[in-house]
Write a protein that holds these residues in place. Structure first.
Motif, PDB file in Angstrom:
ATOM      1  N   LYS A  64       9.140  -9.159  12.042  1.00 22.57           N
ATOM      2  CA  LYS A  64       7.724  -9.143  11.683  1.00 22.57           C
ATOM      3  C   LYS A  64       7.183  -7.715  11.619  1.00 22.57           C
ATOM      4  CE  LYS A  64       4.976 -12.375  13.279  1.00 22.57           C
ATOM      5  NZ  LYS A  64       4.053 -13.173  14.143  1.00 22.57           N
ATOM      6  N   THR A  65       7.638  -6.877  12.543  1.00 25.96           N
ATOM      7  CA  THR A  65       7.192  -5.478  12.539  1.00 25.96           C
ATOM      8  C   THR A  65       7.703  -4.768  11.288  1.00 25.96           C
ATOM      9  OG1 THR A  65       7.179  -5.416  14.951  1.00 25.96           O
ATOM     10  CG2 THR A  65       7.222  -3.300  13.807  1.00 25.96           C
ATOM     11  N   ALA A  66       8.958  -5.000  10.934  1.00 29.50           N
ATOM     12  CA  ALA A  66       9.529  -4.380   9.732  1.00 29.50           C
ATOM     13  C   ALA A  66       8.806  -4.863   8.474  1.00 29.50           C
ATOM     14  CB  ALA A  66      11.021  -4.692   9.640  1.00 29.50           C
ATOM     15  N   GLU A  67       8.444  -6.136   8.456  1.00 26.81           N
ATOM     16  CA  GLU A  67       7.693  -6.676   7.310  1.00 26.81           C
ATOM     17  C   GLU A  67       6.332  -6.008   7.203  1.00 26.81           C
ATOM     18  OE1 GLU A  67       9.613 -11.185   7.636  1.00 26.81           O
ATOM     19  OE2 GLU A  67       7.853 -10.603   8.809  1.00 26.81           O
ATOM     20  N   ALA A  68       5.699  -5.774   8.357  1.00 27.46           N
ATOM     21  CA  ALA A  68       4.380  -5.137   8.371  1.00 27.46           C
ATOM     22  C   ALA A  68       4.449  -3.679   7.945  1.00 27.46           C
ATOM     23  CB  ALA A  68       3.756  -5.251   9.768  1.00 27.46           C
ATOM     24  N   VAL A  69       5.586  -3.019   8.226  1.00 29.20           N
ATOM     25  CA  VAL A  69       5.766  -1.626   7.804  1.00 29.20           C
ATOM     26  C   VAL A  69       5.579  -1.508   6.295  1.00 29.20           C
ATOM     27  CG1 VAL A  69       7.486   0.202   7.483  1.00 29.20           C
ATOM     28  CG2 VAL A  69       7.230  -0.877   9.716  1.00 29.20           C
ATOM     29  N   LYS A  70       6.236  -2.408   5.549  1.00 31.02           N
ATOM     30  CA  LYS A  70       6.185  -2.322   4.086  1.00 31.02           C
ATOM     31  C   LYS A  70       4.788  -2.579   3.546  1.00 31.02           C
ATOM     32  CE  LYS A  70       7.468  -1.884  -0.138  1.00 31.02           C
ATOM     33  NZ  LYS A  70       8.476  -2.695  -0.820  1.00 31.02           N
ATOM     34  N   VAL A  71       4.137  -3.608   4.035  1.00 26.34           N
ATOM     35  CA  VAL A  71       2.817  -3.919   3.476  1.00 26.34           C
ATOM     36  C   VAL A  71       1.784  -2.876   3.891  1.00 26.34           C
ATOM     37  CG1 VAL A  71       3.225  -6.381   3.175  1.00 26.34           C
ATOM     38  CG2 VAL A  71       2.322  -5.567   5.360  1.00 26.34           C
ATOM     39  N   LEU A  72       1.968  -2.253   5.065  1.00 28.09           N
ATOM     40  CA  LEU A  72       1.058  -1.172   5.453  1.00 28.09           C
ATOM     41  C   LEU A  72       1.212   0.027   4.524  1.00 28.09           C
ATOM     42  CD1 LEU A  72      -0.953   0.323   7.254  1.00 28.09           C
ATOM     43  CD2 LEU A  72       0.955   0.947   8.747  1.00 28.09           C
ATOM     44  N   GLU A  73       2.463   0.414   4.236  1.00 29.62           N
ATOM     45  CA  GLU A  73       2.713   1.570   3.372  1.00 29.62           C
ATOM     46  C   GLU A  73       1.955   1.455   2.056  1.00 29.62           C
ATOM     47  OE1 GLU A  73       7.372   2.285   4.795  1.00 29.62           O
ATOM     48  OE2 GLU A  73       6.910   1.599   2.766  1.00 29.62           O
ATOM     49  N   ASN A  74       2.081   0.300   1.418  1.00 30.63           N
ATOM     50  CA  ASN A  74       1.488   0.168   0.096  1.00 30.63           C
ATOM     51  C   ASN A  74       0.024  -0.237   0.117  1.00 30.63           C
ATOM     52  OD1 ASN A  74       3.644   1.033  -1.518  1.00 30.63           O
ATOM     53  ND2 ASN A  74       4.695  -0.901  -1.209  1.00 30.63           N
ATOM     54  N   THR A  75      -0.423  -0.853   1.207  1.00 33.22           N
ATOM     55  CA  THR A  75      -1.854  -1.108   1.345  1.00 33.22           C
ATOM     56  C   THR A  75      -2.602   0.210   1.537  1.00 33.22           C
ATOM     57  OG1 THR A  75      -1.463  -3.316   2.281  1.00 33.22           O
ATOM     58  CG2 THR A  75      -3.620  -2.325   2.686  1.00 33.22           C
ATOM     59  N   PHE A  76      -2.001   1.112   2.277  1.00 31.47           N
ATOM     60  CA  PHE A  76      -2.568   2.457   2.464  1.00 31.47           C
ATOM     61  C   PHE A  76      -2.771   3.147   1.111  1.00 31.47           C
ATOM     62  CE2 PHE A  76      -1.721   7.031   2.738  1.00 31.47           C
ATOM     63  CZ  PHE A  76      -2.683   7.442   3.645  1.00 31.47           C
ATOM     64  N   ARG A  77      -1.749   3.112   0.277  1.00 31.58           N
ATOM     65  CA  ARG A  77      -1.849   3.752  -1.038  1.00 31.58           C
ATOM     66  C   ARG A  77      -2.844   3.020  -1.935  1.00 31.58           C
ATOM     67  NH1 ARG A  77       3.922   4.632  -3.557  1.00 31.58           N
ATOM     68  NH2 ARG A  77       2.691   5.919  -4.991  1.00 31.58           N
ATOM     69  N   PHE A  78      -2.813   1.703  -1.876  1.00 30.46           N
ATOM     70  CA  PHE A  78      -3.712   0.870  -2.682  1.00 30.46           C
ATOM     71  C   PHE A  78      -5.174   1.206  -2.412  1.00 30.46           C
ATOM     72  CE2 PHE A  78      -5.869  -3.305  -3.351  1.00 30.46           C
ATOM     73  CZ  PHE A  78      -5.553  -3.499  -4.692  1.00 30.46           C
ATOM     74  N   ILE A  79      -5.514   1.276  -1.142  1.00 26.08           N
ATOM     75  CA  ILE A  79      -6.903   1.532  -0.760  1.00 26.08           C
ATOM     76  C   ILE A  79      -7.318   2.960  -1.106  1.00 26.08           C
ATOM     77  CG2 ILE A  79      -8.427   1.805   1.251  1.00 26.08           C
ATOM     78  CD1 ILE A  79      -7.058  -0.700   2.427  1.00 26.08           C
ATOM     79  N   ASN A  80      -6.441   3.927  -0.893  1.00 23.15           N
ATOM     80  CA  ASN A  80      -6.790   5.311  -1.186  1.00 23.15           C
ATOM     81  C   ASN A  80      -6.895   5.590  -2.687  1.00 23.15           C
ATOM     82  OD1 ASN A  80      -6.949   7.253   1.298  1.00 23.15           O
ATOM     83  ND2 ASN A  80      -5.361   5.774   1.784  1.00 23.15           N
ATOM     84  N   ILE A  81      -6.027   4.968  -3.471  1.00 21.28           N
ATOM     85  CA  ILE A  81      -6.154   5.110  -4.933  1.00 21.28           C
ATOM     86  C   ILE A  81      -7.446   4.460  -5.402  1.00 21.28           C
ATOM     87  CG2 ILE A  81      -5.149   4.478  -7.162  1.00 21.28           C
ATOM     88  CD1 ILE A  81      -2.378   4.650  -5.800  1.00 21.28           C
ATOM     89  N   SER A  82      -7.795   3.338  -4.801  1.00 17.25           N
ATOM     90  CA  SER A  82      -9.046   2.666  -5.147  1.00 17.25           C
ATOM     91  C   SER A  82     -10.245   3.557  -4.836  1.00 17.25           C
ATOM     92  CB  SER A  82      -9.169   1.353  -4.365  1.00 17.25           C
ATOM     93  OG  SER A  82      -8.082   0.506  -4.643  1.00 17.25           O
ATOM     94  N   LEU A  83     -10.189   4.267  -3.729  1.00 21.40           N
ATOM     95  CA  LEU A  83     -11.280   5.171  -3.360  1.00 21.40           C
ATOM     96  C   LEU A  83     -11.479   6.238  -4.430  1.00 21.40           C
ATOM     97  CD1 LEU A  83     -13.348   6.461  -1.423  1.00 21.40           C
ATOM     98  CD2 LEU A  83     -11.422   7.638  -0.318  1.00 21.40           C
ATOM     99  N   VAL A  84     -10.392   6.899  -4.847  1.00 22.95           N
ATOM    100  CA  VAL A  84     -10.547   7.959  -5.844  1.00 22.95           C
ATOM    101  C   VAL A  84     -10.907   7.373  -7.212  1.00 22.95           C
ATOM    102  CG1 VAL A  84      -9.097   9.641  -4.664  1.00 22.95           C
ATOM    103  CG2 VAL A  84      -8.058   8.090  -6.309  1.00 22.95           C
ATOM    104  N   ASN A  85     -10.471   6.147  -7.504  1.00 23.79           N
ATOM    105  CA  ASN A  85     -10.883   5.512  -8.759  1.00 23.79           C
ATOM    106  C   ASN A  85     -12.387   5.266  -8.778  1.00 23.79           C
ATOM    107  OD1 ASN A  85      -8.528   5.386 -10.262  1.00 23.79           O
ATOM    108  ND2 ASN A  85      -7.885   3.422  -9.410  1.00 23.79           N
TER     109      ASN A  85
END
Length: 453
Positions: free
Chosen positions: A215-236
């Motif tokens: 479960k922790t390893a699964e959360a690692v992946k979704v955190l990585e790309n959620t971080f990028r998703f939200i930050n790209i959305s901010l600059v957009n």
């Protein structure tokens, strides 16, 4: 170190270099992984797509990151591709690397993972290790995959091991190949984790990081790309705001990047595409809601990125006003439909939404991409231009750069100043802002002041 019988069997094969590996799913994740393991182990690649298997057996690669020369080195020597799932009987370690898209409503589509797990279960024997690399929501390995594997009559943890290790493939990035990308492993128990750690470490140049469980390893992946998703959305969002404020966000980001700590640059664009960034946050959101919770950040980011293709179309419409033209019946070329530069992958590409919105507004749309010759949008086929030159570009009233392939950008920079007429150039990647283009054409870019039209 290893106390259970199955782990002792597996570890002995590792020590004796007698381990055999199977990869289920030979796409952009599975094929590079198969060749990485083939440098040391005997690898069996299984895919239900017979066309892919046929190409592989002819040493023809369909993946940007794998050349035919790479295939020839290992094909039928230590890498054996097949559409027959019976080859899984030969493997000690089985890696599942199948797609995990989302449904229209944003919920995870686990069909491929379920089907792959059912196939593996048919060939499961005591002493095997199953590794899931496909991106899933936290908890999916235990909730979905392990129960299916146990339909074999064997018990996970007693007869075989299960590990989740998120794929981190970045198509087109030669600096971080499979071997050079750090790997995270989290097993259903400590022994599974340790065996996966040793196995990956035997072929990777990058470090392998152990976490406490699947479960922790699964959360690692979704955190990585959620971080990028939200930050790209901010600059957009700021890109659209700064356009109206007369501020160039690209210059702002460059200035902010001068701070050595506390700032990580992200850049605006016509929308977020690809197999991970626009999809993985939805996996997390799905799981969050199963706990009767919500994530305002993910929801807001999703809304912002949904409107970016429409914003590109609005810029086209805005520019056409200079010529007294309406979007309806205007000829528009969308340059680049891959979701990122230098790849032939168009999954979740914002260019699709741009084309669809342009057509809905009555424009006559064509596309050109040096890597992709045709696309399908909601069942409708679009045939791309075979090439672009002065003659082809003279046909259009507006040109929209959606994907900044290097060769494509070079072409447009060379051709646009030579056109005998002025057109609207809408730049979604800040790649065409030259004095020559601005002098000749109406140039508009996401995140740059529009000026007076």
């Amino acid at each position: 170190m290893f106390e259970k019988d199955w782990t002792k069997m597996f570890y002995k094969k590792l020590q004796d270099n007698n381990l055999k590996i199977a990869i289920v799913g030979l796409g952009y994740v599975g094929l590079p992984l198969a060749l990485a393991f083939a440098k040391k182990y005997e690898v069996y690649g299984f895919d239900v797509d017979k066309n892919k298997i046929g190409m592989l057996n002819k040493a023809q690669s369909y993946i940007v990151d794998v050349s035919s020369e790479d295939l020839i080195k290992f094909l039928h020597k230590s890498f054996y591709p097949s559409a027959d799932d019976n080859i899984l009987d030969k493997a000690d370690a089985i890696f599942i690397t199948v797609p995990t898209p989302v449904h229209v409503d944003g919920s995870p589509n686990m069909d491929y993972v379920i089907s792959a797990s059912q196939t593996v279960a048919k060939h499961l024997k005591s002493g095997k290790l199953v590794v899931l690399e496909s991106t899933v929501y936290p908890g999916a390995t235990r909730e979905v995959v392990i129960p299916i594997l146990e339909t074999s009559g064997l018990k996970a943890g007693t007869n075989f091991g299960v590990v989740f290790s998120p794929e981190r493939v970045t198509p087109g990035n030669k600096e971080y190949s499979v071997e050079k990308m750090p790997k995270v492993v989290g097993g259903m128990d400590n022994e599974s984790t340790e065996l996966a750690y040793i196995l990956y470490s035997s072929v990777l140049e990058a470090p392998v990081i152990k976490v406490s469980n699947c479960k922790t390893a699964e959360a690692v992946k979704v955190l990585e790309n959620t971080f990028r998703f939200i930050n790209i959305s901010l600059v957009n969002e700021l890109a659209m705001v700064f356009e109206n404020m007369g501020i160039d966000i690209w210059e702002v980001i460059k200035g902010a990047s001068s701070k050595p700590i506390g700032f990580m640059p992200h850049y605006p664009g016509p929308g977020i595409g690809g197999h991970c960034i626009p999809v993985d946050p939805l996996f997390l959101l799905y799981k969050i809601r199963r706990y009767d919770l919500d994530s305002n950040f993910i929801e807001m980011a999703r809304k912002i990125n949904t409107i970016m293709p429409l914003h590109m179309v609005n810029l086209v419409e805005y520019g056409l006003r200079k010529f007294g033209k309406e979007l309806r019946d205007s000829n528009v070329l969308v340059a680049g439909v891959a979701y990122k530069p230098e790849v032939n992958d168009s999954r979740e590409s914002p260019a699709f939404d741009i084309i669809e919105e342009l057509e809905y507004s009555g424009a006559k749309v064509q596309f050109y991409d040096p890597y992709i010759d045709r696309i399908y949008i909601k069942g409708k086929e679009f045939q791309g231009l075979k090439s672009i030159g002065i003659k082809e570009l003279m046909h259009y009233d507006a040109i929209v750069l959606a994907t900044n392939h290097k060769a494509l950008v070079t072409q447009l920079k060379e051709l646009l100043p030579k056109l005998e007429k002025s057109v609207v150039v809408v730049d979604g990647r800040n790649s065409l802002d030259t004095r020559e283009i601005r002098k000749k054409h109406t140039y508009l870019c996401i995140g740059k002041p529009r000026g007076e039209i």
